[in-house]
Enzyme design. Structure first.
Site, PDB file in Angstrom:
ATOM      1  N   ASN A 109       0.842  -1.194   0.000  1.00 43.40           N
ATOM      2  CA  ASN A 109       0.000   0.000   0.000  1.00 43.40           C
ATOM      3  C   ASN A 109       0.877   1.244   0.000  1.00 43.40           C
ATOM      4  O   ASN A 109       1.921   1.286   0.656  1.00 43.40           O
ATOM      5  CB  ASN A 109      -0.881   0.008   1.256  1.00 43.40           C
ATOM      6  CG  ASN A 109      -1.784   1.229   1.343  1.00 43.40           C
ATOM      7  OD1 ASN A 109      -2.453   1.581   0.362  1.00 43.40           O
ATOM      8  ND2 ASN A 109      -1.797   1.891   2.491  1.00 43.40           N
ATOM      9  N   HIS A 111       1.062   5.125   1.144  1.00 40.75           N
ATOM     10  CA  HIS A 111       0.392   5.980   2.121  1.00 40.75           C
ATOM     11  C   HIS A 111       1.131   7.319   2.191  1.00 40.75           C
ATOM     12  O   HIS A 111       2.353   7.345   2.352  1.00 40.75           O
ATOM     13  CB  HIS A 111       0.375   5.321   3.503  1.00 40.75           C
ATOM     14  CG  HIS A 111      -0.392   6.122   4.498  1.00 40.75           C
ATOM     15  ND1 HIS A 111      -1.766   6.203   4.477  1.00 40.75           N
ATOM     16  CD2 HIS A 111       0.021   6.898   5.526  1.00 40.75           C
ATOM     17  CE1 HIS A 111      -2.166   7.003   5.446  1.00 40.75           C
ATOM     18  NE2 HIS A 111      -1.106   7.434   6.107  1.00 40.75           N
ATOM     19  N   SER A 138       5.089   6.784   2.306  1.00 40.39           N
ATOM     20  CA  SER A 138       5.605   5.460   2.651  1.00 40.39           C
ATOM     21  C   SER A 138       4.987   4.418   1.731  1.00 40.39           C
ATOM     22  O   SER A 138       3.877   4.592   1.233  1.00 40.39           O
ATOM     23  CB  SER A 138       5.225   5.093   4.094  1.00 40.39           C
ATOM     24  OG  SER A 138       5.676   6.064   5.012  1.00 40.39           O
ATOM     25  N   GLU A 145      -3.873  -4.557  10.233  1.00 41.17           N
ATOM     26  CA  GLU A 145      -3.909  -3.256  10.911  1.00 41.17           C
ATOM     27  C   GLU A 145      -3.798  -2.131   9.884  1.00 41.17           C
ATOM     28  O   GLU A 145      -2.838  -2.086   9.103  1.00 41.17           O
ATOM     29  CB  GLU A 145      -2.748  -3.148  11.908  1.00 41.17           C
ATOM     30  CG  GLU A 145      -2.849  -1.899  12.768  1.00 41.17           C
ATOM     31  CD  GLU A 145      -1.517  -1.527  13.435  1.00 41.17           C
ATOM     32  OE1 GLU A 145      -1.364  -0.352  13.800  1.00 41.17           O
ATOM     33  OE2 GLU A 145      -0.662  -2.405  13.563  1.00 41.17           O
ATOM     34  N   ASP A 147      -2.873   0.691   7.678  1.00 44.96           N
ATOM     35  CA  ASP A 147      -1.616   1.444   7.480  1.00 44.96           C
ATOM     36  C   ASP A 147      -0.546   1.033   8.492  1.00 44.96           C
ATOM     37  O   ASP A 147       0.342   1.823   8.826  1.00 44.96           O
ATOM     38  CB  ASP A 147      -1.861   2.966   7.562  1.00 44.96           C
ATOM     39  CG  ASP A 147      -2.832   3.456   6.497  1.00 44.96           C
ATOM     40  OD1 ASP A 147      -2.829   2.894   5.397  1.00 44.96           O
ATOM     41  OD2 ASP A 147      -3.605   4.389   6.775  1.00 44.96           O
TER      42      ASP A 147
HETATM   43  C1  GRF Z   1      -1.550   8.786  -2.981  1.00 47.72           C
HETATM   44  O1  GRF Z   1      -1.130   9.915  -2.258  1.00 47.72           O
HETATM   45  C2  GRF Z   1      -1.499   7.574  -2.099  1.00 47.72           C
HETATM   46  O2  GRF Z   1      -0.501   7.614  -1.146  1.00 47.72           O
HETATM   47  C3  GRF Z   1      -2.828   7.651  -1.399  1.00 47.72           C
HETATM   48  O3  GRF Z   1      -3.704   8.108  -2.387  1.00 47.72           O
HETATM   49  C4  GRF Z   1      -3.015   8.900  -3.336  1.00 47.72           C
HETATM   50  C5  GRF Z   1      -3.311   8.336  -4.687  1.00 47.72           C
HETATM   51  O4  GRF Z   1      -3.128   9.263  -5.675  1.00 47.72           O
HETATM   52  N1  GRF Z   1      -3.144   6.407  -0.800  1.00 47.72           N
HETATM   53  P1  GRF Z   1      -3.380   8.855  -7.194  1.00 47.72           P
HETATM   54  O5  GRF Z   1      -4.792   8.304  -7.311  1.00 47.72           O
HETATM   55  O6  GRF Z   1      -2.343   7.845  -7.578  1.00 47.72           O
HETATM   56  O7  GRF Z   1      -3.239  10.124  -7.970  1.00 47.72           O
END
Ligand code: GRF
Length: 221
Positions: A109, A111, A138, A145, A147
């Site tokens: 994922n 984040h 990250s 859990e 994130d």
């Molecule tokens: C990113 O900042 C990612 O970390 C978060 O959602 C955003 C996704 O952006 N989970 P995009 O859809 O790739 O433009």
């Protein structure tokens, strides 16, 4: 030579990270195939990006299916396309523990914070409100859990006095794209794995997340 890494991506919105991945693949810079893009929203612009690159897309409306229906449908679809890696890239629904555990070590994922700081939503605003001097993004293995799984790598950006959440997001976005490409490069080379102890790089346990500085890993062995 191993075959290209098979990647399935889950998105909810813009899909700019997915777009960067697809473009790097098309330019021959990453040895991977995006084999499926799943979205919980039929209107997610990222779906168009995927289709423009000839990638099969599936919409699984979690509002209609319910949480368990969502998880079951995602799992079925993933089993059908047999990805080596499942990338949650801007997927804004929570996945259940059974689904996450079924893909343990194969699901990551993105984040937008320096985990373990600011799990959940509104990370840019929270970093500003806390008076932080830096912020970041990250990439982590997914565990039940939220994130909370082992962090593979991070990238940092400064917080400037005039920042608001939008300005900060605009500064972080391109670096988050760089982080994704750099981590996917490690995955395509089969250099990363997750164990109960944490993240392994080249068979050695990382004692802290890799840090992307400019375009290189600061603490790669
Ligand atoms: C990113 O900042 C990612 O970390 C978060 O959602 C955003 C996704 O952006 N989970 P995009 O859809 O790739 O433009």
């Amino acid at each position: 030579m191993s075959r290209p890494l098979r990647v399935a991506a889950l998105i909810s919105g813009t899909g700019s990270n997915l777009g960067v991945l697809l473009e790097a693949r098309a330019a021959g810079r990453l040895d991977l195939d995006v084999v499926e893009v799943i979205s919980n929203r039929g209107a997610a612009p990222g779906l168009e990006r995927a289709r423009a690159h000839g990638v099969h897309t599936t919409v699984i409306d979690a509002d209609k299916a319910g949480a368990e229906g969502q998880d079951a449908a995602i799992h079925r679809r993933l089993e059908a396309v047999e990805p080596d890696l499942v990338l949650l890239t801007g997927y804004m629904r929570i996945l259940g523990a059974d689904l996450v555990n079924a893909w343990r070590g194969r699901m990551v994922n993105q984040h937008p914070s320096l985990l373990p700081k600011y799990k959940g939503l509104n990370t840019h605003r929270r970093a500003l409100e806390a008076g932080d001097r830096e912020h970041g993004a990250s990439l982590h293995f997914v565990t039940p859990e939220l994130d909370g799984g082992p962090v593979i790598a991070q990238v940092r950006v400064p917080i400037r006095p005039a920042d608001d959440p939008d300005r900060l997001a605009a500064r972080l976005g391109p670096r988050e794209h760089d982080l994704l490409l750099a981590v996917m490069d490690l995955f395509t080379a089969r250099r990363l794995a997750m164990t109960d102890a944490g993240v392994m790089l080249d068979g050695r346990l990382l004692d802290r997340p890799l840090q992307l500085v400019d375009d290189a890993w600061e603490n790669e062995a």
